[in-house]
Each structure stands twice: as structure tokens, then as C-alpha cells.
Design a protein around this motif. Structure first.
Motif, PDB file in Angstrom:
ATOM      1  N   GLU A   1       5.693  73.789  60.223  1.00  0.00           N
ATOM      2  CA  GLU A   1       5.843  72.748  59.199  1.00  0.00           C
ATOM      3  C   GLU A   1       5.497  71.365  59.755  1.00  0.00           C
ATOM      4  O   GLU A   1       4.847  70.559  59.078  1.00  0.00           O
ATOM      5  CB  GLU A   1       7.270  72.746  58.644  1.00  0.00           C
ATOM      6  CG  GLU A   1       7.592  73.949  57.789  1.00  0.00           C
ATOM      7  CD  GLU A   1       6.749  74.037  56.525  1.00  0.00           C
ATOM      8  OE1 GLU A   1       6.514  72.995  55.888  1.00  0.00           O
ATOM      9  OE2 GLU A   1       6.329  75.150  56.189  1.00  0.00           O
ATOM     10  N   ILE A   2       5.927  71.082  60.963  1.00  0.00           N
ATOM     11  CA  ILE A   2       5.632  69.782  61.592  1.00  0.00           C
ATOM     12  C   ILE A   2       4.132  69.596  61.729  1.00  0.00           C
ATOM     13  O   ILE A   2       3.589  68.525  61.435  1.00  0.00           O
ATOM     14  CB  ILE A   2       6.346  69.665  62.956  1.00  0.00           C
ATOM     15  CG1 ILE A   2       7.856  69.515  62.747  1.00  0.00           C
ATOM     16  CG2 ILE A   2       5.786  68.503  63.781  1.00  0.00           C
ATOM     17  CD1 ILE A   2       8.685  69.696  64.006  1.00  0.00           C
ATOM     18  N   ILE A   3       3.448  70.645  62.155  1.00  0.00           N
ATOM     19  CA  ILE A   3       1.998  70.556  62.334  1.00  0.00           C
ATOM     20  C   ILE A   3       1.299  70.385  60.984  1.00  0.00           C
ATOM     21  O   ILE A   3       0.346  69.600  60.864  1.00  0.00           O
ATOM     22  CB  ILE A   3       1.468  71.760  63.123  1.00  0.00           C
ATOM     23  CG1 ILE A   3       1.959  71.645  64.572  1.00  0.00           C
ATOM     24  CG2 ILE A   3      -0.053  71.828  63.069  1.00  0.00           C
ATOM     25  CD1 ILE A   3       1.677  72.839  65.435  1.00  0.00           C
ATOM     26  N   GLU A   4       1.762  71.077  59.969  1.00  0.00           N
ATOM     27  CA  GLU A   4       1.171  70.906  58.635  1.00  0.00           C
ATOM     28  C   GLU A   4       1.357  69.471  58.143  1.00  0.00           C
ATOM     29  O   GLU A   4       0.444  68.888  57.542  1.00  0.00           O
ATOM     30  CB  GLU A   4       1.756  71.909  57.643  1.00  0.00           C
ATOM     31  CG  GLU A   4       1.254  73.321  57.844  1.00  0.00           C
ATOM     32  CD  GLU A   4      -0.259  73.444  57.806  1.00  0.00           C
ATOM     33  OE1 GLU A   4      -0.901  72.896  56.883  1.00  0.00           O
ATOM     34  OE2 GLU A   4      -0.808  74.081  58.726  1.00  0.00           O
ATOM     35  N   LEU A   5       2.528  68.899  58.390  1.00  0.00           N
ATOM     36  CA  LEU A   5       2.757  67.498  58.012  1.00  0.00           C
ATOM     37  C   LEU A   5       1.822  66.569  58.780  1.00  0.00           C
ATOM     38  O   LEU A   5       1.286  65.610  58.216  1.00  0.00           O
ATOM     39  CB  LEU A   5       4.217  67.113  58.261  1.00  0.00           C
ATOM     40  CG  LEU A   5       5.229  67.687  57.291  1.00  0.00           C
ATOM     41  CD1 LEU A   5       6.644  67.404  57.783  1.00  0.00           C
ATOM     42  CD2 LEU A   5       5.024  67.114  55.898  1.00  0.00           C
ATOM     43  N   ARG A   6       1.614  66.861  60.042  1.00  0.00           N
ATOM     44  CA  ARG A   6       0.702  66.048  60.863  1.00  0.00           C
ATOM     45  C   ARG A   6      -0.710  66.109  60.297  1.00  0.00           C
ATOM     46  O   ARG A   6      -1.417  65.098  60.229  1.00  0.00           O
ATOM     47  CB  ARG A   6       0.745  66.533  62.309  1.00  0.00           C
ATOM     48  CG  ARG A   6      -0.273  65.916  63.251  1.00  0.00           C
ATOM     49  CD  ARG A   6      -0.069  64.404  63.365  1.00  0.00           C
ATOM     50  NE  ARG A   6      -0.918  63.842  64.381  1.00  0.00           N
ATOM     51  CZ  ARG A   6      -2.192  63.462  64.184  1.00  0.00           C
ATOM     52  NH1 ARG A   6      -2.748  63.590  63.012  1.00  0.00           N
ATOM     53  NH2 ARG A   6      -2.893  62.960  65.176  1.00  0.00           N
ATOM     54  N   LYS A   7      -1.127  67.298  59.869  1.00  0.00           N
ATOM     55  CA  LYS A   7      -2.454  67.444  59.262  1.00  0.00           C
ATOM     56  C   LYS A   7      -2.557  66.632  57.979  1.00  0.00           C
ATOM     57  O   LYS A   7      -3.581  65.990  57.728  1.00  0.00           O
ATOM     58  CB  LYS A   7      -2.747  68.916  58.961  1.00  0.00           C
ATOM     59  CG  LYS A   7      -3.034  69.746  60.184  1.00  0.00           C
ATOM     60  CD  LYS A   7      -3.258  71.201  59.785  1.00  0.00           C
ATOM     61  CE  LYS A   7      -3.486  72.088  60.983  1.00  0.00           C
ATOM     62  NZ  LYS A   7      -3.641  73.511  60.584  1.00  0.00           N
ATOM     63  N   GLU A   8      -1.513  66.659  57.167  1.00  0.00           N
ATOM     64  CA  GLU A   8      -1.519  65.895  55.918  1.00  0.00           C
ATOM     65  C   GLU A   8      -1.594  64.400  56.197  1.00  0.00           C
ATOM     66  O   GLU A   8      -2.329  63.677  55.512  1.00  0.00           O
ATOM     67  CB  GLU A   8      -0.273  66.211  55.090  1.00  0.00           C
ATOM     68  CG  GLU A   8      -0.325  67.567  54.433  1.00  0.00           C
ATOM     69  CD  GLU A   8       0.899  67.859  53.581  1.00  0.00           C
ATOM     70  OE1 GLU A   8       1.490  66.900  53.030  1.00  0.00           O
ATOM     71  OE2 GLU A   8       1.248  69.049  53.480  1.00  0.00           O
ATOM     72  N   ILE A   9      -0.856  63.937  57.164  1.00  0.00           N
ATOM     73  CA  ILE A   9      -0.876  62.514  57.519  1.00  0.00           C
ATOM     74  C   ILE A   9      -2.272  62.108  57.969  1.00  0.00           C
ATOM     75  O   ILE A   9      -2.764  61.038  57.611  1.00  0.00           O
ATOM     76  CB  ILE A   9       0.167  62.205  58.615  1.00  0.00           C
ATOM     77  CG1 ILE A   9       1.584  62.322  58.023  1.00  0.00           C
ATOM     78  CG2 ILE A   9      -0.062  60.828  59.239  1.00  0.00           C
ATOM     79  CD1 ILE A   9       2.680  62.292  59.060  1.00  0.00           C
ATOM     80  N   GLU A  10      -2.896  62.988  58.739  1.00  0.00           N
ATOM     81  CA  GLU A  10      -4.263  62.693  59.230  1.00  0.00           C
ATOM     82  C   GLU A  10      -5.259  62.561  58.078  1.00  0.00           C
ATOM     83  O   GLU A  10      -6.223  61.805  58.178  1.00  0.00           O
ATOM     84  CB  GLU A  10      -4.704  63.809  60.185  1.00  0.00           C
ATOM     85  CG  GLU A  10      -5.972  63.497  60.929  1.00  0.00           C
ATOM     86  CD  GLU A  10      -6.254  64.502  62.014  1.00  0.00           C
ATOM     87  OE1 GLU A  10      -7.100  65.380  61.781  1.00  0.00           O
ATOM     88  OE2 GLU A  10      -5.628  64.408  63.087  1.00  0.00           O
ATOM     89  N   ASN A  11      -5.021  63.275  56.989  1.00  0.00           N
ATOM     90  CA  ASN A  11      -5.954  63.279  55.862  1.00  0.00           C
ATOM     91  C   ASN A  11      -5.655  62.218  54.815  1.00  0.00           C
ATOM     92  O   ASN A  11      -6.378  62.114  53.832  1.00  0.00           O
ATOM     93  CB  ASN A  11      -5.976  64.666  55.207  1.00  0.00           C
ATOM     94  CG  ASN A  11      -6.622  65.680  56.117  1.00  0.00           C
ATOM     95  OD1 ASN A  11      -7.562  65.383  56.843  1.00  0.00           O
ATOM     96  ND2 ASN A  11      -6.103  66.899  56.083  1.00  0.00           N
ATOM     97  N   ILE A  12      -4.606  61.453  54.984  1.00  0.00           N
ATOM     98  CA  ILE A  12      -4.278  60.402  54.010  1.00  0.00           C
ATOM     99  C   ILE A  12      -5.268  59.267  54.160  1.00  0.00           C
ATOM    100  O   ILE A  12      -5.532  58.776  55.260  1.00  0.00           O
ATOM    101  CB  ILE A  12      -2.827  59.888  54.209  1.00  0.00           C
ATOM    102  CG1 ILE A  12      -1.824  60.975  53.863  1.00  0.00           C
ATOM    103  CG2 ILE A  12      -2.586  58.633  53.371  1.00  0.00           C
ATOM    104  CD1 ILE A  12      -0.379  60.610  54.160  1.00  0.00           C
ATOM    105  N   ASN A  13      -5.837  58.840  53.046  1.00  0.00           N
ATOM    106  CA  ASN A  13      -6.737  57.695  53.051  1.00  0.00           C
ATOM    107  C   ASN A  13      -5.929  56.451  52.694  1.00  0.00           C
ATOM    108  O   ASN A  13      -5.393  56.348  51.593  1.00  0.00           O
ATOM    109  CB  ASN A  13      -7.853  57.889  52.023  1.00  0.00           C
ATOM    110  CG  ASN A  13      -8.795  59.002  52.433  1.00  0.00           C
ATOM    111  OD1 ASN A  13      -9.090  59.164  53.603  1.00  0.00           O
ATOM    112  ND2 ASN A  13      -9.236  59.771  51.450  1.00  0.00           N
ATOM    113  N   PHE A  14      -5.857  55.549  53.631  1.00  0.00           N
ATOM    114  CA  PHE A  14      -5.133  54.304  53.384  1.00  0.00           C
ATOM    115  C   PHE A  14      -6.088  53.286  52.807  1.00  0.00           C
ATOM    116  O   PHE A  14      -7.167  53.054  53.349  1.00  0.00           O
ATOM    117  CB  PHE A  14      -4.524  53.769  54.686  1.00  0.00           C
ATOM    118  CG  PHE A  14      -3.418  54.617  55.223  1.00  0.00           C
ATOM    119  CD1 PHE A  14      -2.126  54.522  54.696  1.00  0.00           C
ATOM    120  CD2 PHE A  14      -3.644  55.524  56.247  1.00  0.00           C
ATOM    121  CE1 PHE A  14      -1.108  55.297  55.181  1.00  0.00           C
ATOM    122  CE2 PHE A  14      -2.621  56.306  56.743  1.00  0.00           C
ATOM    123  CZ  PHE A  14      -1.353  56.203  56.206  1.00  0.00           C
ATOM    124  N   THR A  15      -5.699  52.703  51.700  1.00  0.00           N
ATOM    125  CA  THR A  15      -6.521  51.630  51.135  1.00  0.00           C
ATOM    126  C   THR A  15      -5.674  50.373  51.084  1.00  0.00           C
ATOM    127  O   THR A  15      -4.489  50.399  50.758  1.00  0.00           O
ATOM    128  CB  THR A  15      -7.010  51.994  49.724  1.00  0.00           C
ATOM    129  OG1 THR A  15      -5.882  52.274  48.900  1.00  0.00           O
ATOM    130  CG2 THR A  15      -7.950  53.174  49.754  1.00  0.00           C
TER     131      THR A  15
END
Length: 111
Positions: free
Chosen positions: A96-110
Motif C-alpha cells: 500500500e505504501i508503494i502504491e501511494l508513492r506511485k500515485e504521488i509521483e503521478n500527481i500533476n501540480f499546477t
């Protein structure tokens, strides 16, 4: 009926293998947090193979009891089962921690 010594031998095997698997899962989590998902997957796969060994030992004891054989009580077996369950929890949380890390990596900050 398994003797106390035979059952304790299996319990020590469980403790040993789950300890190794737990260490691999924690290493995998650290690699995943750093973003090295390939290395994390390799560590998880290695840990799963080792963890399966402990399940085989544990299942053999369950099978004996299911077949009507009386197993002697051993605090070492209780400890082994505790370690088995804790390692399973660490595995699940690590994934779960790794999946969250992947999601954070894919967030586009504008901004």
C-alpha cells in the motif's frame, strides 16, 4: 503425532523464514519510497518465495491437527504464528505504501 521437538523445529523454521521475508519487505518498501519500483518488486518476489516456505511448514502442522493428531502445546509455535501474521501485515502495508508513492509521483501540480 508430532513430538514436541519436531513441532518446535517446524516453528523455528517458520520464525527464521518469516524474519527473512519481513526484512525483504521492509527493504522493498524503502526502495519503493525512493522510487525504484523495479528493485522493490524484485525484493517482494524474493520475500514471497521465502514467505511461502513458512506457510508450507505452518500448513503441515494444521494438516496434522486436522487429521486428528494431537499436537503438544509450545509457546515457540505461538511466537512463530505471531511472526507469521505480523509479516503478512507488513507485506500488505508495504504494498500500500508503494502504491501511494506511485500515485504521488503521478500527481500533476499546477500553480
Amino acid at each position: 503425532m508430532a513430538t514436541l521437538e519436531e513441532m518446535q523445529s517446524k516453528a523455528f523454521k517458520i520464525i527464521s523464514t518469516v524474519g527473512e521475508a519481513k526484512s525483504l519487505y521492509i527493504q522493498a518498501t524503502r526502495e519503493g519510497i525512493k522510487g525504484d519500483f523495479n528493485k522493490a518488486n524484485q525484493l517482494f518476489e524474493k520475500g514471497e518465495k521465502i514467505f511461502n516456505e513458512s506457510h508450507k511448514e505452518h500448513f503441515s502442522l494444521i494438516q496434522e491437527e486436522a487429521d486428528g493428531k494431537e499436537l503438544p502445546f509450545s509457546l515457540i509455535l505461538v511466537h512463530a504464528e505471531d511472526q507469521l501474521l505480523n509479516t503478512e501485515t507488513i507485506y500488505t502495508l508495504s504494498k500500500e505504501i508503494i502504491e501511494l508513492r506511485k500515485e504521488i509521483e503521478n500527481i500533476n501540480f499546477t500553480v
